[in-house]
Design a protein around this motif. Sequence first.
Motif, PDB file in Angstrom:
ATOM      1  N   VAL A  69       0.822  -1.205   0.000  1.00  0.00           N
ATOM      2  CA  VAL A  69       0.000   0.000   0.000  1.00  0.00           C
ATOM      3  C   VAL A  69       0.860   1.260   0.000  1.00  0.00           C
ATOM      4  N   SER A  70       2.167   1.067  -0.075  1.00  0.00           N
ATOM      5  CA  SER A  70       3.023   2.240  -0.075  1.00  0.00           C
ATOM      6  C   SER A  70       4.379   1.841  -0.621  1.00  0.00           C
ATOM      7  N   PHE A  71       5.087   2.826  -1.177  1.00  0.00           N
ATOM      8  CA  PHE A  71       6.408   2.562  -1.746  1.00  0.00           C
ATOM      9  C   PHE A  71       7.407   2.387  -0.609  1.00  0.00           C
ATOM     10  N   ARG A  72       8.293   1.378  -0.690  1.00  0.00           N
ATOM     11  CA  ARG A  72       9.246   1.150   0.394  1.00  0.00           C
ATOM     12  C   ARG A  72      10.698   1.398  -0.031  1.00  0.00           C
ATOM     13  N   ALA A  73      11.058   0.924  -1.225  1.00  0.00           N
ATOM     14  CA  ALA A  73      12.473   1.019  -1.604  1.00  0.00           C
ATOM     15  C   ALA A  73      12.614   0.671  -3.073  1.00  0.00           C
ATOM     16  N   ARG A  74      13.792   1.015  -3.633  1.00  0.00           N
ATOM     17  CA  ARG A  74      14.113   0.467  -4.952  1.00  0.00           C
ATOM     18  C   ARG A  74      15.470  -0.205  -4.824  1.00  0.00           C
ATOM     19  N   LEU A  75      15.659  -1.223  -5.632  1.00  0.00           N
ATOM     20  CA  LEU A  75      16.885  -2.006  -5.524  1.00  0.00           C
ATOM     21  C   LEU A  75      17.391  -2.235  -6.935  1.00  0.00           C
ATOM     22  N   MET A  76      18.661  -1.972  -7.147  1.00  0.00           N
ATOM     23  CA  MET A  76      19.188  -2.253  -8.490  1.00  0.00           C
ATOM     24  C   MET A  76      19.700  -3.686  -8.499  1.00  0.00           C
ATOM     25  N   HIS A 349      11.059  -3.099 -13.605  1.00  0.00           N
ATOM     26  CA  HIS A 349      10.266  -1.896 -13.374  1.00  0.00           C
ATOM     27  C   HIS A 349      11.067  -0.685 -13.765  1.00  0.00           C
ATOM     28  N   SER A 350      10.369   0.423 -13.882  1.00  0.00           N
ATOM     29  CA  SER A 350      11.141   1.646 -13.956  1.00  0.00           C
ATOM     30  C   SER A 350      10.505   2.654 -13.036  1.00  0.00           C
ATOM     31  N   ILE A 351       9.398   3.268 -13.445  1.00  0.00           N
ATOM     32  CA  ILE A 351       8.780   4.293 -12.595  1.00  0.00           C
ATOM     33  C   ILE A 351       7.839   3.607 -11.611  1.00  0.00           C
ATOM     34  N   PRO A 352       7.927   3.900 -10.322  1.00  0.00           N
ATOM     35  CA  PRO A 352       7.043   3.233  -9.356  1.00  0.00           C
ATOM     36  C   PRO A 352       5.581   3.630  -9.568  1.00  0.00           C
ATOM     37  N   ASP A 353       4.684   2.867  -8.931  1.00  0.00           N
ATOM     38  CA  ASP A 353       3.252   3.137  -9.066  1.00  0.00           C
ATOM     39  C   ASP A 353       2.862   4.384  -8.282  1.00  0.00           C
ATOM     40  N   VAL A 354       1.719   4.928  -8.693  1.00  0.00           N
ATOM     41  CA  VAL A 354       1.196   6.124  -8.036  1.00  0.00           C
ATOM     42  C   VAL A 354       0.205   5.672  -6.963  1.00  0.00           C
TER      43      VAL A 354
END
Length: 1473
Positions: A69-76, A349-354
């Motif tokens: 329900v919310s953005f947490r992190a991005r990982l390469m 992925h590229s751009i996270p969800d809104v």
Amino acid sequence: MKVQIRDSDKVNDVAIGTHFIDLRKISNDGDKGFLPTLGPAWVNMYGSTRNYTLLDEHQDLNEGLGEGVSFRARLMLGLAVEILDTSNPELTSSTEVQVEQATPVSDSCTGKMEEFFLFGAFLEASMIDRKNGDKPITFEVTIGNYGNQVDGMSRPQRPRKKESGDEEEVDLIQNSSDDEGDEGGDLVSVSSSPPMRPQVTDRNYFHLPYLDRKPCIYIKSWWQDQRRRLYNANIMDRIADKLEEGLNDVQEMIKTEKSYPERRLRGVLEELSCGCYRFLSLADKDQSQSSRTRLDKERLKSCMRELESMGQQAKALRAQVKRHTVRDKLKLVQNILQKLRFLADEPQHSIPDVFIWMMSNNKRIAYARVPSKDVLFSIVEEEVGKDCAKVKTLFLKLPGKRGFGSAGWTVQAKLELYLWLGLNKQRKDFLCGLPCGFEEVKAAQGLGLQSFPPISLCYTKKQAFQLRAHMYQARSLFAADSSGLSDPFARVFFITQSQCTEVLNETLCPTWDQMLVFDNLELYGEAHELRDDPPIIVIEIYDQDTMGKADFMGRTFAKPVVKMADEDYCPPRFPPQLEYYQIYRGNATAGDLLAAFELLQIGPAGKADLPPINGPADTDRGPIMPVPLGIRPVLSKYRIEVLFWGLRDLKRVNLAQVDRPRVDIECAGRGVQSSLIHNYKKNPNFNTLVKWFEVDLPENELLHPPLNIRVVDCRAFGRYTLVGSHAVSSLRRFIYRPPDRSSPNWNTTGEIVINMEPEAPVKKLETMVKLDATEEEKDKKKKKKKGTAEEPEEEEPDESMLDWWSKYFASIDTMKEHLKHQEVAAVDAEDKEEMDSTEGPKGHMKGKEKAKAPKEEKKKKVQNHGQGQGLEVPEKKKPKIDELKVYPKELETEFDNFEDWLHTFNLLRGKIGDDEDSSTEEERIVGRFKGSLCVYKVPLPEDISREAGYDPTYGMFQGIPSNDPINVLVRVYVVRATDLHPADINGKADPYIAIRLGKTDIRDKENYISKQLNPVFGKSFDIEASFPMESMLTVAVYDWDLVGTDDLIGETKIDLENRYYSKHRATCGIAQTYSIHGYNIWRDPMKPTQILSQLCKEGKVDGPHFGPPGRVKVANRVFTGPSEIEDENGQRKTTDEHVALAALRHWEDIPRVGCPLVPEHVETRPLLNPDKPGIEQGRLELWVDMFPMDMPAPGTPLDISPRKPKKYELRVIVWNTDEVVLEDDDFFTGEKSSDIFVRGWLKGQQEDKQDTDVHYHSLTGEGNFNWRYLFPFDYLAAEEKIVISKKESMFSWDETEYKIPARLTLQIWDADHFSADDFLGAIELDLNRFPRGAKTAKQCSMEMATGEVEVPLVSIFKQKRVKGWWPLLARNENDEFELTGKVEAELHLLTAEEAEKNPVGLARNEPDPLEKPNRPDTAFVWFLNPLKSIKYLICTRYKWLIIKIVLALLGLLMLALFLYSLPGYMVKKLLGA
């Protein structure tokens, strides 16, 4: 594969975020596939919101369970798979994970950083749950961490290394921000709407009063530019959405029986192939990117391949779509759709969800998640996200576990939200999709405001509307009460208003017939836009409870038809038509709503211009307005007659047994009750059979309301409880349609002669129908007769040889052939349809001829389909055997469930479970109601009421039998089972039959069949039963176990009552021919003449009139046929039975009452096991005869016990061999020779193989044996199989029976003393059809065995004795056959009795010994007799050589002597001595 980021902690590490990688999406296992590969690319992780409390209730979300329900992190991440060298044991055995330092990758490898701009406008917020109604509410929009209040990010502050390539980029970003700075400070993101207090809509929901001021948000964010991935996914999504929409259309057309669904499907396929080809041209655009990973390239390749093949497939399918193949092709296209959806999902992925969060009092209440690709902008139209620059309706839901199950179905809030996401430099059109008529309100005052986005929109244009919701009815709703019914009402929401219909009690099909009027609706924007895209209406259905709040039953959405003030209220658009809207509850469907919605603009003159509303006509309904006339369906008075027959298998209600049930029928608010059954146990049938009620129904059959059948149990003190209910969703099949008098089988003037011509002698009568045979056919027949005279007459099979099984096997062959013909016919029909559609009117004429043609075909087929064992010559006509009909499925499917007048309705009870699997339809069945319905417009059609013997108490159900209890003898014949599900560890089963009917329970346990999955039972069982109490027959197959209880393999249930009373006369099948003795003896106690008379009497048909012999007249049909019959002693008598039978076999041709009668048959029923629902456990072939006990008793049951194999003895004499390859090299002389012996056995009895003695040292490949083998065996002539019984292993309890083809194997071997014998060659002879042996060894060739030359085939079972030469073959190194020898053998077959009478000895023993072979002497071992063998070796091979050498030696001797003595002579001569 799970990847998790954790927060290191002294006590326990907590997951920050989890990402799952689906290996199917990052690899492809096809022939042009690739191993899993990923990245390097960023993946986004989602989980719970950050709220710094000690315990996070949504921690599961961080573990990857449920929707984040919310953005947490991005990982390469980067991922690669290599194939290990499996020979290295260290690699394969180690399980530990090695961690190594990875080489750093450059910043730009995942794409160039770009500035993105997200804009959103809230146009409406309504349906806010009343729990959140008291505090001010704001909405927050985030993308990644940008816009998040807790840790909103600003621009990524990166130490910028000035690399040569990056210079311009850096400058650009700095410059652009500088420019904006000059214009009035840097652009600060606004990510949440200002707080606002909600207002009341109704007692459940609130709304926010935005009115003309719509708040906006905008966020700047920086992401690596990987738009190409999203664009490709968008193109595929767009194709898939279009396809799905089209398929739903086609399904709807089929459901509502609209014409030409195939045309729509062709259109859908056309669109699909265009879409696929468009993808190929777009997807491969920007190739140059350095940041494309291997997965990008491989995925692009495989997507392009897949879409190209889909395009071709769609083209090909389009050509194949025909009227009757629409459904099959629809399934294929649905598979394509699933594949498309799978391909469109992008793993990198590229751009996270809104995320859009509703906050109340700084607490996060509910959210919605929008994938960023859906709102992404592109200059190419196909690549734009489906919701970009559009107003989208979002329903906010509770986060985490709270959103599951029924809690998740309630709406927390409904938003109308406009979103746009794209590159900042492309943002000039970000407002283009909004409804027009607004002014932008900017945040900052001052200069150069052009570049700033607005913080709110102020609408200056608004229109006034009135909405009319015409709520007519709902059907097949969800059962919300434990009674299996509901008390439904509907609530309609539009913008900020809501209204309810009235509550209707105790129904699943409420007809509200109510118009709800919403006044003073203000909609903002231009009028023309509103006309094309009005806001949606939400309709929710609730179940009213006396206590507590109403239960939610389902929800649906609708768009109204809009009428502007300047338009007229006239067709085609107005008044609107009622439409069906599918109601959803969670993801499951829960009924349909029949309603219409119109949105009418109120012009300058006010409401006076609107079409008038007629006030409440029904004073009794209070201020409720009915649906107006033009919209509500046109009603007519219909009468519904109900046939009440009986109730079956009622289960207990609340542990009490049902004792005095009654059936209530209700349709459209009217209804009727059956009479009461006083003692359900004694007699579950009703004593009053027919009742009726009148009701107003729509003329349009598709709008007919469902009819409800409810069964209640009447208890003491006037209480009654609901047992179960059934909703008949469509009345169409019960509507009475008067017969078409113009159809040919109604023409009752003049006689139609149907000629039964005997093809074979009388006792082999074959029925044949000729309706108005044309001239050319008669010619054909003449030719045929001439032809048959010249053909050799097929020998009649011997009557005494034939039994029921011959008939059965013959029929199975016919069935297989018939299925083949059907396939061919289906293909022909398609081609014909193509022609018809092009020909137009000429096609009709063709249709009739076509109809006739297959009929003729069928007859010809029937004539040529005898059958027998004569399979040697395939072209030869099969001998005539009377056949029965083998149905590859249940009899019910063939005869429409025997519901010709008696239907069975399953009664259901209880709430429908919330989760899909909890209660299946089966578990809710609490019994069955038997009866029928007949619906017709009220004046009863004249022809019925005027008929002779019309009984008004039975209405439309004339001539139905009485439903008093009746005693019946039920005879069940079980033939065999096939493909049983294995029940034992060894993969086999030990099946036996168990039969249940009422209180009778027969278990045939002693006669189990050991270790068989295809057992032949061949049994009949007689059971006496009394209908209606015992009418459900269960035939089960159990697996016998030595220890423990026997397991059920599967069972099949047969409703005998429907069969017994059916007009198709399913009591005893009608045979193909009538005979009074032999294998085809007539089984029915009633003769054909009696059956015919009875049918005529019941159907009030004129007839049967017999006479002259061989002729009978029924109504206006005349049947002719043979008039004599032969008894056992060959005496001929005249009889009418043959023609009566002919009439019965063509009963469907009789006008008015005709219907096909059930022929003598075997049906194939699937076996099912309640523990494994829906999975077939095998099939059972059986048939059931029923004989009423008050009629003459039937004869003894037919003997169908499995055939006993016959004992035979096969004597094989091996005389000689020739041209055997020579294997051994001689020890001394290097000679080639072989020590030959011959080995033989019958297939399946390898352990009983027999060998001849050895013919030693054959130097020419010739061998002489005169050796006899004896093979006793058991043989089933009908199946052409040898039967062997043996124990599988030493631990087996009993012997297992195997059936094996009858094949004799002969092999030649080379005997060796010290090593294993060498195999030289072999031949396998199928004793039923093997090549006839050659007369001499010379004529015997390899081709005889390989079948390359035509050799006459013989059967040892016919010939009895065969002698000749056969080739023996072996495979060489190249795996090709080569000839390795020839054997002369004699085969002699005797039955066991004959063999006993003249016994013979094995090998060369007594009795009847064979003489010793005449073998050349070298056959004896050379070291026993060296001189002899030397003589043999020298004499035969080197005779001339030796003679030459001797002569040469003599010559030399002479010369030497001459030379030796020459000087002496010379001296003598010289000296003159």
